[in-house]
Design an enzyme around this catalytic site. Sequence first.
Site, PDB file in Angstrom:
ATOM      1  N   HIS A  91      -0.867  11.249  -2.014  1.00 14.88           N
ATOM      2  CA  HIS A  91      -2.039  10.373  -1.046  1.00 14.88           C
ATOM      3  C   HIS A  91      -2.957  12.067  -1.378  1.00 14.88           C
ATOM      4  O   HIS A  91      -3.983  12.023  -1.903  1.00 14.88           O
ATOM      5  CB  HIS A  91      -1.380   9.356  -0.413  1.00 14.88           C
ATOM      6  CG  HIS A  91      -3.417   9.373   0.445  1.00 14.88           C
ATOM      7  ND1 HIS A  91      -3.487   9.855   1.713  1.00 14.88           N
ATOM      8  CD2 HIS A  91      -4.309   8.132   0.211  1.00 14.88           C
ATOM      9  CE1 HIS A  91      -4.638   9.552   1.706  1.00 14.88           C
ATOM     10  NE2 HIS A  91      -5.418   8.013   0.658  1.00 14.88           N
ATOM     11  N   HIS A 118       0.932  -1.670   0.173  1.00 15.27           N
ATOM     12  CA  HIS A 118      -0.264   0.357   0.466  1.00 15.27           C
ATOM     13  C   HIS A 118       1.075   1.834   0.201  1.00 15.27           C
ATOM     14  O   HIS A 118       1.585   1.710   1.066  1.00 15.27           O
ATOM     15  CB  HIS A 118      -0.609   0.239   1.517  1.00 15.27           C
ATOM     16  CG  HIS A 118      -1.728   1.108   1.048  1.00 15.27           C
ATOM     17  ND1 HIS A 118      -1.732   2.116   2.472  1.00 15.27           N
ATOM     18  CD2 HIS A 118      -2.485   1.763   0.708  1.00 15.27           C
ATOM     19  CE1 HIS A 118      -2.875   2.884   2.202  1.00 15.27           C
ATOM     20  NE2 HIS A 118      -3.530   2.668   1.037  1.00 15.27           N
TER      21      HIS A 118
HETATM   22  O1  G3P Z   1      -6.424   1.531  -2.743  1.00 10.40           O
HETATM   23  C1  G3P Z   1      -7.043   1.291  -1.114  1.00 10.40           C
HETATM   24  C2  G3P Z   1      -6.998   2.288  -0.176  1.00 10.40           C
HETATM   25  O2  G3P Z   1      -5.536   3.258  -1.222  1.00 10.40           O
HETATM   26  C3  G3P Z   1      -7.502   3.623  -0.159  1.00 10.40           C
HETATM   27  O3  G3P Z   1      -7.159   4.251   0.056  1.00 10.40           O
HETATM   28  O4  G3P Z   1      -7.257   6.845   1.223  1.00 10.40           O
HETATM   29  O5  G3P Z   1      -5.383   4.849   1.331  1.00 10.40           O
HETATM   30  O6  G3P Z   1      -6.087   5.819  -0.757  1.00 10.40           O
HETATM   31  P1  G3P Z   1      -6.311   5.358   0.653  1.00 10.40           P
HETATM   32 MG    MG Z   2      -4.841   4.760  -1.959  1.00 15.17          MG
END
Ligand code: G3P
Ligand code: MG
Length: 225
Positions: A47, A6
């Site tokens: 992000h 992630h």
């Molecule tokens: O794509 C999964 C996750 O990344 C979604 O939430 O806020 O971490 O981008 P966020």
């Molecule tokens: Mg994400």
Amino acid sequence: MQIIAHRGASGLAPENTLRAMALAIELGASAIELDVQWADGELWVFHDRRLERCTNGRGVLTDQSRAYIESLDAGQGEQIPTLWQVMTLIAGRCELHIELKGPHTAEPVAALTRRAEAELGFRLAQWVVSSFHHPELARFAALRPELRLGALTANLPLQHAQFAEQLGAWSLNCDVDFVDAELVADAHRRGLKVLIYTVDEMSDRDTLAAMGVDGIFTNRPDRFK
Ligand code: G3P
Ligand code: MG
């Protein structure tokens, strides 16, 4: 259960940077997730809406110039990378989940995925394009209907997985705080995979595995090797 790094290996290196991507590859990740935003004619891997948490800059990313964005420290001397820089680094070595963070991303991501297939050795089956911005995801689907889509939700929808099926998605991607066995079963009945974010603890992984979840996004891919 698939393990997806992630924002790269973001528990071990500054999130969404080339260092985090390289580390995820070193750790053997079969898939990496990253976030993209459009500013000054470029797709940036970043992000937050604002720059303060992850850089030494100030303001809203999409309001900034290329020169200002390139001048920022995103942690440990890393810059905010462009999507093309990350694609060049990965060069088809793992799957890439590209999360469209806002408007104006569908067209450039469609163009860049095509270019990466032609120049960097990526295959169609290595992309998943996802978003909380469902209209933008639908725009992307119209541009590249052959690619897999991830329909994101941060809550538990009234109609379970219906929204993801309506979008023609390959997966429903839900927050670990909201997913339940009913949502997973409903998604599977509709032919959808279920991917859950963000999962860094083995006990949470085990709970999700018991629900039949197909994959998790984690900041600590090293823990799930
Ligand atoms: O794509 C999964 C996750 O990344 C979604 O939430 O806020 O971490 O981008 P966020
Ligand atoms: Mg994400």
